[in-house]
Design an enzyme around this catalytic site. Structure first.
Site, mmCIF file in Angstrom:
data_model
loop_
_atom_site.group_PDB
_atom_site.id
_atom_site.type_symbol
_atom_site.label_atom_id
_atom_site.label_comp_id
_atom_site.label_asym_id
_atom_site.label_seq_id
_atom_site.Cartn_x
_atom_site.Cartn_y
_atom_site.Cartn_z
ATOM 1 C CD1 TRP A 151 39.686 41.133 38.958
ATOM 2 C CD2 TRP A 151 39.090 43.264 39.321
ATOM 3 N NE1 TRP A 151 38.454 41.128 39.559
ATOM 4 C CE2 TRP A 151 38.056 42.421 39.796
ATOM 5 C CE3 TRP A 151 38.946 44.641 39.451
ATOM 6 C CZ2 TRP A 151 36.896 42.924 40.385
ATOM 7 C CZ3 TRP A 151 37.794 45.139 40.043
ATOM 8 C CH2 TRP A 151 36.772 44.286 40.491
ATOM 9 C CD GLU A 171 41.034 35.675 43.643
ATOM 10 O OE1 GLU A 171 41.210 36.661 42.891
ATOM 11 O OE2 GLU A 171 40.262 35.702 44.632
ATOM 12 C CB VAL A 204 44.970 46.891 43.561
ATOM 13 C CG1 VAL A 204 43.662 47.080 44.320
ATOM 14 C CG2 VAL A 204 45.388 45.431 43.621
ATOM 15 C CB ILE A 205 42.800 51.096 40.019
ATOM 16 C CG1 ILE A 205 43.882 50.688 38.991
ATOM 17 C CG2 ILE A 205 42.464 52.580 39.886
ATOM 18 C CD1 ILE A 205 43.501 50.872 37.544
ATOM 19 C CD GLU A 213 32.811 56.217 44.251
ATOM 20 O OE1 GLU A 213 31.826 55.627 44.727
ATOM 21 O OE2 GLU A 213 32.734 57.081 43.371
ATOM 22 C CB THR A 214 34.566 50.569 48.793
ATOM 23 O OG1 THR A 214 35.273 49.633 47.979
ATOM 24 C CG2 THR A 214 33.266 50.955 48.129
ATOM 25 C CG HIS A 222 36.742 45.727 48.276
ATOM 26 N ND1 HIS A 222 35.480 46.033 48.694
ATOM 27 C CD2 HIS A 222 36.830 44.383 48.283
ATOM 28 C CE1 HIS A 222 34.826 44.923 48.931
ATOM 29 N NE2 HIS A 222 35.620 43.907 48.691
ATOM 30 C CG PHE A 254 54.660 42.911 46.320
ATOM 31 C CD1 PHE A 254 53.452 42.329 46.660
ATOM 32 C CD2 PHE A 254 54.772 44.288 46.437
ATOM 33 C CE1 PHE A 254 52.380 43.095 47.094
ATOM 34 C CE2 PHE A 254 53.706 45.071 46.876
ATOM 35 C CZ PHE A 254 52.514 44.475 47.200
ATOM 36 N NE ARG A 303 54.051 54.158 39.974
ATOM 37 C CZ ARG A 303 53.711 55.414 39.702
ATOM 38 N NH1 ARG A 303 52.936 55.687 38.659
ATOM 39 N NH2 ARG A 303 54.155 56.414 40.449
HETATM 40 N N1 RBF Z 1 41.347 42.744 41.842
HETATM 41 C C1 RBF Z 1 42.390 43.360 41.252
HETATM 42 O O1 RBF Z 1 43.349 42.698 40.817
HETATM 43 N N2 RBF Z 1 42.404 44.733 41.106
HETATM 44 C C2 RBF Z 1 41.404 45.526 41.574
HETATM 45 O O2 RBF Z 1 41.482 46.746 41.399
HETATM 46 C C3 RBF Z 1 40.314 44.898 42.230
HETATM 47 N N3 RBF Z 1 39.308 45.649 42.741
HETATM 48 C C4 RBF Z 1 38.295 45.022 43.404
HETATM 49 C C5 RBF Z 1 37.261 45.797 43.974
HETATM 50 C C6 RBF Z 1 36.224 45.157 44.640
HETATM 51 C C7 RBF Z 1 35.151 46.013 45.251
HETATM 52 C C8 RBF Z 1 36.201 43.744 44.751
HETATM 53 C C9 RBF Z 1 35.081 43.012 45.475
HETATM 54 C C10 RBF Z 1 37.198 42.989 44.200
HETATM 55 C C11 RBF Z 1 38.257 43.612 43.510
HETATM 56 N N4 RBF Z 1 39.267 42.844 42.937
HETATM 57 C C12 RBF Z 1 40.322 43.475 42.325
HETATM 58 C C13 RBF Z 1 39.185 41.358 42.887
HETATM 59 C C14 RBF Z 1 39.879 40.666 44.049
HETATM 60 O O3 RBF Z 1 41.287 40.682 43.844
HETATM 61 C C15 RBF Z 1 39.407 39.200 44.106
HETATM 62 O O4 RBF Z 1 39.563 38.606 42.838
HETATM 63 C C16 RBF Z 1 37.958 39.082 44.539
HETATM 64 O O5 RBF Z 1 37.730 39.781 45.741
HETATM 65 C C17 RBF Z 1 37.538 37.588 44.714
HETATM 66 O O6 RBF Z 1 38.349 36.949 45.690
#
Ligand code: RBF
Length: 157
Positions: free
Chosen positions: A30, A66, A88-89, A92-93, A95, A120, A134
């Site tokens: 991601w 993961e 991880v950005i 809106e939710t 998560h 980490f 960063r």
């Molecule tokens: N994984 C990331 O590494 N960065 C993210 O910003 C990110 N945003 C997510 C947003 C949503 C709504 C979902 C469902 C998953 C997101 N994931 C993101 C993926 C998450 O780390 C993981 O791969 C999945 O949830 C499957 O286990």
């Protein structure tokens, strides 16, 4: 006034007792434009410290969640240290909070359970710009810093 924001210790040279350490670099796909930069920085820092390429395992996992599995698997397989990298950005939710909390706790569990350094290297930002800052921008390079961190712990042998 002292600049408390500059982590000058990160420039300290590492003196490893040997370079046979096996190190895993686990990177989330991601936001791959940024995680790719974190990964290159981490790998280059390991190579600069003398860890041979054959001792570095690069593993791209789907998302940051993961990273926990990746780190735990490599630790179980006998790696001396693992570097976890992800971005991880905030969306809106909720998560964002669930993923960030799970990764922080999950990685902490791996480092305790296996007694190895696990870095980490997770950027948890409001937007892409903060993540870019960063990953080699004005707020440093968290990929290089994550690698430096495990090297600093391996220094003790
Ligand atoms: N994984 C990331 O590494 N960065 C993210 O910003 C990110 N945003 C997510 C947003 C949503 C709504 C979902 C469902 C998953 C997101 N994931 C993101 C993926 C998450 O780390 C993981 O791969 C999945 O949830 C499957 O286990």
């Amino acid at each position: 006034m002292a600049d408390y924001s500059s982590q000058t210790f990160l420039n300290e040279k590492i003196n490893l007792p040997h370079t046979n350490f096996k190190v895993g670099v686990v990177t989330a796909l991601w936001n791959t434009a940024i995680t790719g930069v974190l990964k290159s920085g981490a790998v280059n820092t390991l190579l600069d410290a003398g860890i041979p390429e054959k001792n570095i395992t690069i593993w791209d996992v789907p998302g940051s969640y993961e990273l926990i599995y990746g780190a735990n698997k490599l630790a179980t397989d006998g790696y001396d240290a693992v570097i976890c990298l992800g971005v991880v950005i905030q969306g809106e939710t909720r998560h964002f909070d669930f993923i960030c909390d799970a990764v922080a706790n999950g990685i902490a569990n791996v480092t305790i359970k296996h007694n190895i350094p696990v870095a980490f290297g997770l950027l948890t930002t409001d937007n892409q710009e903060q993540a870019v800052e960063r990953s080699g921008g004005k707020h440093g390079h968290k990929g290089e810093e994550a690698a430096w961190t495990v090297l600093k712990l391996l220094e003790r042998g």
